[in-house]
Design an enzyme around this catalytic site. Structure first.
Site, PDB file in Angstrom:
ATOM      1  CG  ASP A 101       0.228 -88.451   9.852  1.00 16.60           C
ATOM      2  OD1 ASP A 101       0.382 -87.542   9.002  1.00 16.60           O
ATOM      3  OD2 ASP A 101       0.278 -88.261  11.076  1.00 16.60           O
ATOM      4  N   GLY A 151     -33.079 -33.628  -9.055  1.00 14.47           N
ATOM      5  CA  GLY A 151     -32.576 -32.484  -9.810  1.00 14.47           C
ATOM      6  C   GLY A 151     -31.135 -32.105  -9.566  1.00 14.47           C
ATOM      7  CG  HIS A 158     -26.676 -53.898 -17.448  1.00 15.00           C
ATOM      8  ND1 HIS A 158     -25.827 -54.379 -16.471  1.00 15.00           N
ATOM      9  CD2 HIS A 158     -27.193 -52.757 -16.953  1.00 15.00           C
ATOM     10  CE1 HIS A 158     -25.841 -53.567 -15.432  1.00 15.00           C
ATOM     11  NE2 HIS A 158     -26.657 -52.566 -15.702  1.00 15.00           N
ATOM     12  NE  ARG A 216     -18.335 -49.157  -8.866  1.00 13.51           N
ATOM     13  CZ  ARG A 216     -19.572 -49.623  -9.033  1.00 13.51           C
ATOM     14  NH1 ARG A 216     -20.261 -49.330 -10.126  1.00 13.51           N
ATOM     15  NH2 ARG A 216     -20.122 -50.375  -8.118  1.00 13.51           N
ATOM     16  CG  ASP A 254     -22.180 -51.538 -12.385  1.00 11.25           C
ATOM     17  OD1 ASP A 254     -22.298 -51.440 -11.148  1.00 11.25           O
ATOM     18  OD2 ASP A 254     -23.063 -52.039 -13.119  1.00 11.25           O
ATOM     19  CD  GLU A 275     -20.302 -53.537  -8.076  1.00  9.57           C
ATOM     20  OE1 GLU A 275     -21.183 -53.679  -7.207  1.00  9.57           O
ATOM     21  OE2 GLU A 275     -20.558 -53.302  -9.277  1.00  9.57           O
ATOM     22  CG  HIS A 297     -24.609 -47.034  -5.531  1.00  9.81           C
ATOM     23  ND1 HIS A 297     -23.229 -47.075  -5.565  1.00  9.81           N
ATOM     24  CD2 HIS A 297     -25.030 -47.827  -6.541  1.00  9.81           C
ATOM     25  CE1 HIS A 297     -22.844 -47.864  -6.566  1.00  9.81           C
ATOM     26  NE2 HIS A 297     -23.914 -48.327  -7.178  1.00  9.81           N
ATOM     27  CG  ASP A 298     -24.529 -51.313  -5.363  1.00  9.59           C
ATOM     28  OD1 ASP A 298     -25.658 -51.147  -5.864  1.00  9.59           O
ATOM     29  OD2 ASP A 298     -23.490 -51.317  -6.037  1.00  9.59           O
TER      30      ASP A 298
END
Length: 485
Positions: free
Chosen positions: A85, A176, A251, A333, A335, A364, A438-439
């Protein structure tokens, strides 16, 4: 109407459970009141229809129909049970509802990976601490780099407004932090139980975040020297701490050795000359000003990772991938790994493993890394030839949804089970489980009431209410009756 049940997380219905090495005999069962057909589909083999191998009593009105088969090649196998069915198997598993290419019918997922796939044993159970190198600590030998805007005090507010002469914020202010500063705090980190450090990029770059790579082979002078990097890795290893670098290969920066938008290099970059050795690395629509850039950020020209020269520069015997391992890193890691082509990822992992079989390749990927489709194709990150493991964004999402009341305990368990079911066993023990990076906004800010989608400009001027710390703490206290208040 057909009555049927299949639970992907139950060994009665699926054996073995979870992802399997290619060549493994898999038995799938369904309790139903009529005889079903098993439909399998994969990109490698197309569609297969199987009749049940045997059946046994499954209840008062149903029988348990079992199907046994094996898959010879790594990939994703989508399966569902067909009835006369047209009914689909009902159930509460989140795997139901995943569309199976090339149609839109809901299917369950079976991940099949390379039997030779292995992940370095040292990665299991590590406590990882992420360091934004500009922001941990200034070493005792710190001195500002001439020409760079460096905050006079460590406790000054972060700059979010454009610097003089700039139309927009460009992250060219520095606090720094240095590699020596990190090394001087290794004992503190070890006392916290930290056994791995993930450093955001340390390459020479114009910005404080350094994702606008200027030179893949050099440490940014604001952080120190290549010798400082090697000394940090050696000192960390002596304390049982491994260091991962951050590979930015989708990039570069506009002010890089390779692109050279401002004409500062002795050897002209791609922006300066079509005869530049780096010209094939980039995609120009109309040279020199109309070029592909990462997410339309003009200061981040995209690299053509499939260019043989670029791939050799990163993945060759003396390439960037191996260079930083020789300097002491224990892995990478990657990116935006989900924006890197399959061929590049395979060449990168092969290069890393040739240099050090125990080096780690972490990617990532924000979604389920086993069934993500990008650039029009189902990706192969975790089948054995590209990544060792990934950042576990689905787990972060589940934790956040649970603590903010968007998900109940049953839903949380199902999400975690989905990761455990879809991901190959070798990579599961090496997943990077985190709550903030950080993202992302900090988890304490989100649990204290800050919205997730706040813009950087707005976040800089936002102050959480005095009640926010207590609210965040309530949400993370086990069994608190005000957990979601």
């Amino acid at each position: 109407m057909t009555r049927a049940e299949h639970r992907a997380f139950d060994p009665v219905f699926r054996s073995p459970m979870g992802a399997v090495p290619a060549g493994t005999a898999v038995t799938l069962s369904v309790a139903a009141d009529e005889t079903p057909t098993l439909r399998l589909w994969s990109a490698e083999d197309g569609e297969r229809l199987l009749a049940p191998a045997f059946s046994s009593p499954g209840g008062e009105t149903t029988r348990l129909y079992a199907f046994t088969f094996s898959v010879s090649a790594p990939g994703i196998v989508w399966y569902r049970f067909l009835f006369s069915d047209g009914a689909l198997v009902p159930g509460d598993d989140p795997l139901v509802g995943v569309p199976a290419p090339p149609d839109a019918f809901a299917s369950f997922q079976l991940t099949v990976f390379d039997p030779a796939f292995s992940v370095p044993e040292w990665t299991a159970g590590r406590v990882m601490y992420q360091i934004f190198p500009d922001r941990l600590a200034r070493g005792r030998d710190f001195s500002p780099v001439p020409g760079r805007v460096t905050h006079a005090r460590w406790d000054e507010d972060v700059t979010v407004a454009p610097l003089p002469g700039k139309a927009e914020y460009t992250a060219y202010d520095f606090f720094g932090g240095t590699l020596r500063g990190i090394e001087e705090h290794l004992d503190d980190l070890a006392a916290l139980g930290v056994t791995a450090l993930y450093l955001n990029p340390v390459f020479r770059a114009a910005s404080n975040h350094r994702y606008d790579v200027g030179d893949y082979t050099r440490v940014d002078p604001a952080l120190g020297t290549e010798d400082d990097y090697a000394a940090l890795c050696a000192a960390a290893r002596a304390r049982g701490i491994r260091i991962l670098g951050d590979g930015v290969f989708s990039h570069t920066g506009e002010d890089s050795v390779y692109f050279d938008r401002f004409g500062r290099e002795a050897v002209p970059g791609a922006y300066q000359s079509k005869s530049s050795p780096y010209f094939p690395w980039y995609r120009f629509r109309t040279w020199p000003d109309d070029y592909a850039c990462w997410w339309n950020v003009r200061s981040l020209p995209e690299v053509n990772e499939e260019d043989p020269g670029f791939s050799a520069f990163i993945n060759g015997p003396d390439g960037v991938a191996r260079l930083w391992l020789r300097r002491g890193a224990s892995g990478w890691r990657l990116d935006v790994a989900d924006e890197l082509p399959d061929g590049f990822l395979e060449a990168f992992r092969a290069s890393v493993k040739a240099e050090d079989p125990e080096a780690f390749v972490l990617g990532e990927v924000w979604e389920d890394a086993t069934n993500k489709v990008s650039y029009g194709r189902l990706r192969r990150y975790l089948l054995g030839s590209q990544l060792d493991s990934v950042m576990n964004y689905p787990f972060r999402r589940a934790i956040l949804d649970l603590l903010t009341g968007r998900l109940d305990a049953g839903g949380f368990v199902r999400r975690v089970r989905t990761v455990l079911s879809n991901y190959p066993g070798p990579c599961v023990h090496a997943l990077m489980n985190f709550l903030s990076t950080h993202d992302t906004p900090r988890i304490t800010s989100l649990l204290g009431g800050m919205p997730e989608d706040v813009r950087r400009e707005d976040a800089a001027g936002t102050r959480l209410s005095p009640e926010a710390p207590a609210r965040s703490q309530r949400r993370t206290t086990p069994f608190s009756p005000q957990m979601n208040s």
